[in-house]
Design a protein around this motif. Structure first.
Motif, PDB file in Angstrom:
ATOM      1  N   GLY A   1       0.781  -1.224   0.000  1.00 21.35           N
ATOM      2  CA  GLY A   1       0.000   0.000   0.000  1.00 21.35           C
ATOM      3  C   GLY A   1       0.813   1.274   0.000  1.00 21.35           C
ATOM      4  N   GLU A   2       2.134   1.157   0.146  1.00 26.17           N
ATOM      5  CA  GLU A   2       2.992   2.341   0.113  1.00 26.17           C
ATOM      6  C   GLU A   2       3.008   2.890  -1.314  1.00 26.17           C
ATOM      7  N   PRO A   3       2.873   4.197  -1.484  1.00 30.46           N
ATOM      8  CA  PRO A   3       2.741   4.761  -2.836  1.00 30.46           C
ATOM      9  C   PRO A   3       4.014   4.616  -3.679  1.00 30.46           C
ATOM     10  N   GLN A   4       3.811   4.703  -4.985  1.00 31.47           N
ATOM     11  CA  GLN A   4       4.908   4.622  -5.945  1.00 31.47           C
ATOM     12  C   GLN A   4       5.714   5.925  -5.936  1.00 31.47           C
ATOM     13  N   ALA A   5       6.911   5.871  -6.536  1.00 31.29           N
ATOM     14  CA  ALA A   5       7.737   7.062  -6.690  1.00 31.29           C
ATOM     15  C   ALA A   5       7.246   7.841  -7.908  1.00 31.29           C
ATOM     16  N   LYS A   6       7.060   9.141  -7.747  1.00 30.36           N
ATOM     17  CA  LYS A   6       6.598   9.966  -8.867  1.00 30.36           C
ATOM     18  C   LYS A   6       7.750  10.244  -9.820  1.00 30.36           C
ATOM     19  N   ASP A   7       7.409  10.352 -11.093  1.00 32.91           N
ATOM     20  CA  ASP A   7       8.383  10.738 -12.108  1.00 32.91           C
ATOM     21  C   ASP A   7       8.605  12.241 -11.967  1.00 32.91           C
ATOM     22  N   PRO A   8       9.839  12.691 -11.722  1.00 35.81           N
ATOM     23  CA  PRO A   8      10.082  14.124 -11.502  1.00 35.81           C
ATOM     24  C   PRO A   8       9.864  14.980 -12.754  1.00 35.81           C
ATOM     25  N   ARG A   9       9.851  14.359 -13.925  1.00 34.92           N
ATOM     26  CA  ARG A   9       9.676  15.123 -15.161  1.00 34.92           C
ATOM     27  C   ARG A   9       8.220  15.364 -15.522  1.00 34.92           C
ATOM     28  N   THR A  10       7.312  14.584 -14.949  1.00 33.43           N
ATOM     29  CA  THR A  10       5.887  14.754 -15.258  1.00 33.43           C
ATOM     30  C   THR A  10       5.103  14.849 -13.951  1.00 33.43           C
ATOM     31  N   PHE A  11       3.876  15.295 -14.046  1.00 29.47           N
ATOM     32  CA  PHE A  11       3.041  15.410 -12.860  1.00 29.47           C
ATOM     33  C   PHE A  11       2.137  14.215 -12.653  1.00 29.47           C
ATOM     34  N   SER A  12       1.844  13.487 -13.704  1.00 33.06           N
ATOM     35  CA  SER A  12       0.838  12.429 -13.611  1.00 33.06           C
ATOM     36  C   SER A  12       1.387  11.024 -13.798  1.00 33.06           C
ATOM     37  N   GLN A  13       2.696  10.864 -13.846  1.00 34.71           N
ATOM     38  CA  GLN A  13       3.251   9.527 -14.079  1.00 34.71           C
ATOM     39  C   GLN A  13       4.122   9.096 -12.904  1.00 34.71           C
ATOM     40  N   TYR A  14       4.257   7.771 -12.792  1.00 35.49           N
ATOM     41  CA  TYR A  14       5.020   7.169 -11.701  1.00 35.49           C
ATOM     42  C   TYR A  14       6.068   6.238 -12.291  1.00 35.49           C
ATOM     43  N   LEU A  15       7.118   5.967 -11.523  1.00 27.47           N
ATOM     44  CA  LEU A  15       8.229   5.157 -12.014  1.00 27.47           C
ATOM     45  C   LEU A  15       8.078   3.696 -11.616  1.00 27.47           C
ATOM     46  N   CYS A  16       8.407   2.830 -12.561  1.00 27.43           N
ATOM     47  CA  CYS A  16       8.507   1.401 -12.277  1.00 27.43           C
ATOM     48  C   CYS A  16       9.769   1.209 -11.435  1.00 27.43           C
ATOM     49  N   ASP A  17       9.669   0.453 -10.347  1.00 30.33           N
ATOM     50  CA  ASP A  17      10.822   0.256  -9.464  1.00 30.33           C
ATOM     51  C   ASP A  17      11.904  -0.623 -10.081  1.00 30.33           C
TER      52      ASP A  17
ATOM     53  N   LEU B   1       0.837   0.306 -13.292  1.00 30.84           N
ATOM     54  CA  LEU B   1       1.758  -0.325 -12.343  1.00 30.84           C
ATOM     55  C   LEU B   1       0.998  -1.223 -11.375  1.00 30.84           C
ATOM     56  N   ARG B   2       1.650  -2.329 -10.980  1.00 36.48           N
ATOM     57  CA  ARG B   2       1.089  -3.253  -9.985  1.00 36.48           C
ATOM     58  C   ARG B   2       2.120  -3.461  -8.893  1.00 36.48           C
ATOM     59  N   GLN B   3       1.642  -3.671  -7.676  1.00 32.72           N
ATOM     60  CA  GLN B   3       2.561  -3.879  -6.563  1.00 32.72           C
ATOM     61  C   GLN B   3       2.769  -5.368  -6.325  1.00 32.72           C
ATOM     62  N   CYS B   4       4.037  -5.755  -6.221  1.00 29.11           N
ATOM     63  CA  CYS B   4       4.403  -7.151  -5.972  1.00 29.11           C
ATOM     64  C   CYS B   4       3.964  -7.540  -4.563  1.00 29.11           C
ATOM     65  N   VAL B   5       3.396  -8.723  -4.430  1.00 25.29           N
ATOM     66  CA  VAL B   5       2.895  -9.170  -3.135  1.00 25.29           C
ATOM     67  C   VAL B   5       4.017  -9.617  -2.195  1.00 25.29           C
ATOM     68  N   LEU B   6       5.202  -9.882  -2.719  1.00 26.02           N
ATOM     69  CA  LEU B   6       6.301 -10.338  -1.875  1.00 26.02           C
ATOM     70  C   LEU B   6       7.248  -9.215  -1.451  1.00 26.02           C
ATOM     71  N   CYS B   7       7.748  -8.441  -2.410  1.00 30.68           N
ATOM     72  CA  CYS B   7       8.746  -7.419  -2.082  1.00 30.68           C
ATOM     73  C   CYS B   7       8.166  -6.007  -2.002  1.00 30.68           C
ATOM     74  N   GLY B   8       6.980  -5.787  -2.545  1.00 31.87           N
ATOM     75  CA  GLY B   8       6.352  -4.476  -2.481  1.00 31.87           C
ATOM     76  C   GLY B   8       6.749  -3.523  -3.596  1.00 31.87           C
ATOM     77  N   ARG B   9       7.603  -3.960  -4.524  1.00 34.24           N
ATOM     78  CA  ARG B   9       7.994  -3.083  -5.635  1.00 34.24           C
ATOM     79  C   ARG B   9       6.799  -2.844  -6.552  1.00 34.24           C
ATOM     80  N   TRP B  10       6.792  -1.672  -7.183  1.00 35.03           N
ATOM     81  CA  TRP B  10       5.794  -1.366  -8.201  1.00 35.03           C
ATOM     82  C   TRP B  10       6.394  -1.709  -9.547  1.00 35.03           C
ATOM     83  N   ALA B  11       5.685  -2.508 -10.336  1.00 35.38           N
ATOM     84  CA  ALA B  11       6.216  -3.000 -11.607  1.00 35.38           C
ATOM     85  C   ALA B  11       5.256  -2.699 -12.757  1.00 35.38           C
ATOM     86  N   CYS B  12       5.834  -2.380 -13.915  1.00 36.42           N
ATOM     87  CA  CYS B  12       5.045  -2.157 -15.130  1.00 36.42           C
ATOM     88  C   CYS B  12       4.737  -3.514 -15.773  1.00 36.42           C
ATOM     89  N   ASP B  13       3.998  -3.501 -16.861  1.00 40.35           N
ATOM     90  CA  ASP B  13       3.635  -4.759 -17.533  1.00 40.35           C
ATOM     91  C   ASP B  13       4.855  -5.527 -18.022  1.00 40.35           C
TER      92      ASP B  13
END
Length: 101
Positions: free
Chosen positions: A36-52, A63-75
């Motif tokens: 549930g911890e939020p993703q890291a925002k992309d500093p270059r845009t206002f509406s996008q987030y970074l894949c960990d 983005l989806r959050q991994c159930v084991l490590c908590g990383r946010w991952a893209c497709d």
């Protein structure tokens, strides 16, 4: 007709084997973010987030959050087979191969 007891030693060993493997796996995987911890925002845009994993920007719905490590991952960094990120899926695969030998 023979009725087997649910608490027999063989039944206990079978039920404890998957939980033992899961505990070993959880010890190897470092938790990067809490659930549930939020993703890291992309500093270059206002509406996008970074894949960990690959650090590419995506909308929050991409983005989806991994159930084991908590990383946010893209497709591209996601494995539907285990419902985890590629990093954790690789460790799961290694553990499953070790168990077959």
């Amino acid at each position: 007709m023979t009725l087997w007891k649910k608490n027999s030693k063989a039944a206990q060993q079978k039920s404890s084997a998957p939980s033992e493997k899961f505990r070993e796996l959880k010890k190897e995987i470092a938790v990067m973010r809490k659930q549930g911890e939020p993703q890291a925002k992309d500093p270059r845009t206002f509406s996008q987030y970074l894949c960990d994993l690959c650090a590419t920007p995506h909308p929050v719905s991409g983005l989806r959050q991994c159930v084991l490590c908590g990383r946010w991952a893209c497709d591209a960094c996601w494995k539907d087979e285990y419902y985890t990120c590629k990093s954790c899926a690789g460790l799961i695969r290694i553990h499953s191969l070790m168990g077959k030998e």
